[in-house]
Design a protein around this motif. Structure first.
Motif, PDB file in Angstrom:
ATOM      1  N   GLU A  89      25.397  23.975  62.905  1.00 23.65           N
ATOM      2  CA  GLU A  89      24.607  24.871  63.739  1.00 23.65           C
ATOM      3  C   GLU A  89      25.117  26.309  63.686  1.00 23.65           C
ATOM      4  O   GLU A  89      24.336  27.254  63.860  1.00 23.65           O
ATOM      5  CB  GLU A  89      24.645  24.381  65.196  1.00 23.65           C
ATOM      6  N   ARG A  90      26.427  26.492  63.459  1.00 27.67           N
ATOM      7  CA  ARG A  90      27.040  27.826  63.499  1.00 27.67           C
ATOM      8  C   ARG A  90      27.879  28.046  62.238  1.00 27.67           C
ATOM      9  O   ARG A  90      29.115  28.146  62.306  1.00 27.67           O
ATOM     10  CB  ARG A  90      27.913  27.973  64.742  1.00 27.67           C
ATOM     11  N   PRO A  91      27.265  28.131  61.083  1.00 28.33           N
ATOM     12  CA  PRO A  91      28.027  28.224  59.827  1.00 28.33           C
ATOM     13  C   PRO A  91      28.876  29.482  59.707  1.00 28.33           C
ATOM     14  O   PRO A  91      29.819  29.516  58.912  1.00 28.33           O
ATOM     15  CB  PRO A  91      26.935  28.178  58.754  1.00 28.33           C
ATOM     16  N   GLY A  92      28.570  30.513  60.474  1.00 21.35           N
ATOM     17  CA  GLY A  92      29.341  31.747  60.394  1.00 21.35           C
ATOM     18  C   GLY A  92      30.567  31.784  61.281  1.00 21.35           C
ATOM     19  O   GLY A  92      31.327  32.757  61.233  1.00 21.35           O
ATOM     20  N   ASP A  93      30.797  30.742  62.063  1.00 23.95           N
ATOM     21  CA  ASP A  93      31.930  30.715  62.996  1.00 23.95           C
ATOM     22  C   ASP A  93      33.171  30.228  62.241  1.00 23.95           C
ATOM     23  O   ASP A  93      33.369  29.035  62.043  1.00 23.95           O
ATOM     24  CB  ASP A  93      31.617  29.795  64.176  1.00 23.95           C
ATOM     25  N   THR A  94      34.017  31.154  61.829  1.00 23.88           N
ATOM     26  CA  THR A  94      35.167  30.809  60.980  1.00 23.88           C
ATOM     27  C   THR A  94      36.223  30.026  61.737  1.00 23.88           C
ATOM     28  O   THR A  94      36.851  29.111  61.180  1.00 23.88           O
ATOM     29  CB  THR A  94      35.780  32.100  60.392  1.00 23.88           C
TER      30      THR A  94
END
Length: 332
Positions: A89-94
């Motif tokens: 759901e949040r692929p940019g959350d490293t």
């Protein structure tokens, strides 16, 4: 906090023998290592509450502290389910991806179990490899996104060892970790594991690394633990009878005394966030080596807070193992 006992006659620390010991409390196995923030974060992880867990982790001010928290949180069982869903759901959350990769490593070892390799089934090996492969992909992605972060390189050391990626890869990842934090004890612990005989190294190489690292660090550094851990690994590799003779031999006992007096019982020592695991390790190894006075001094710092590692090496109940050795080393 964390200072050793005062030096007595002849330069030997006065460790309290001759004083009546207080009534001992029942030891408690604590997966949060006595750290209340970690306890709260593990609860959030168990609940799958990334909206609260993520900002709390992001607020941690130092890379070593964050790495330690992530390592301990990654052992919370079942979190791989909501982590996979939330990463999608949040692929940019490293930071989320970092925790997911750390969890994949812990989950891989749950599949493999702690058995010696000859006792691991083909199905367990397959699952182990698949989860490590996922961890590799996620952690390398994190390392590329955030080149200054310590944590991915710490976890990638564990993944490399499990996946048998070889000495060159293992060394490269250790070097990457210590470039980001030269004093990171946990990365040195992973390097020590890589050099163990059971992972393709040798006792000689392992002991040399531990002693060199300890002596390169200032007095009061927790790096003395590496020497204790090397002796523990050597002890574990020996057959019954030889193991006890090794650990109670004069050379090993002398080495352990030097290590503990240079580190956690040195006046310059200061406790770090992960101090209870270091103290538990020293307490166990010193007790098994029959260095009862020094073991008692370390046990006395712990207020009966038991860390799962390294007591599970003895089999059975970790808190009971702690109690038996603590009581055996108590002054009479």
């Amino acid at each position: 906090m964390g200072q050793g006992a005062p030096v007595g006659q002849g330069g030997r620390r006065s460790l309290g023998f001759g004083r009546k010991a207080p009534r001992a409390l029942p030891p408690v196995l604590d997966l949060a290592h006595g750290d209340e923030e970690l306890r709260r974060l593990r609860d959030l992880a168990e609940a799958g509450d990334w909206d609260a867990l993520g900002p709390a982790l992001a607020a941690v001010g130092d890379q070593a502290g964050l790495t330690w928290l992530l390592h301990r949180i990654s052992s919370v069982e079942g979190t791989e389910v909501w982590l996979a869903r939330t990463v999608a759901e949040r692929p940019g959350d490293t930071l989320l991806l970092l925790l997911a990769g750390a969890r994949q490593i812990a989950w891989a070892w749950e599949a493999r179990t702690g058995q010696r390799s000859q006792h691991v089934t083909e199905e367990q090996w397959r699952t182990f490899g698949e989860r490590l492969e996922t961890a590799e992909e996620q952690l390398l992605d994190v390392a590329e996104r955030e080149p200054g972060w310590l944590a991915p390189w710490f976890f990638l050391q564990i993944a490399a060892r499990g996946a048998s990626l070889g000495r060159t890869v293992a060394t490269t990842r250790f070097d990457a970790a210590v470039r980001r934090d030269p004093g990171h004890l946990a990365s040195h612990q992973q390097r020590l594991q890589q050099l163990c005989a059971k992972w393709g190294g040798s006792h000689e190489e392992m002991h040399a690394f531990a002693r060199t690292a300890m002596l390169a660090a200032p007095e009061g550094s927790p790096f003395g633990e590496l020497v204790a851990l090397a002796h523990l690994e050597h002890w574990l590799d020996l057959p019954d009878g030889e193991d006890h003779a090794y650990l109670t031999g004069p050379a090993v006992r002398s080495s352990l005394r030097e290590a503990v007096l240079r580190s956690v019982l040195h006046p310059a020592y200061r406790r770090r966030r992960d101090w209870r695991a270091t103290h538990n390790a020293f307490a166990m190894v010193l007790a098994l080596a029959d260095e009862r006075e020094l073991a008692h001094a370390v046990f006395a710092t712990l207020d009966d807070v038991v860390t799962d590692w390294p007591w599970y090496y003895l089999g059975g109940d970790e808190a009971e193992n702690f109690r038996v050795q603590r009581d055996r080393c108590a002054p009479r």
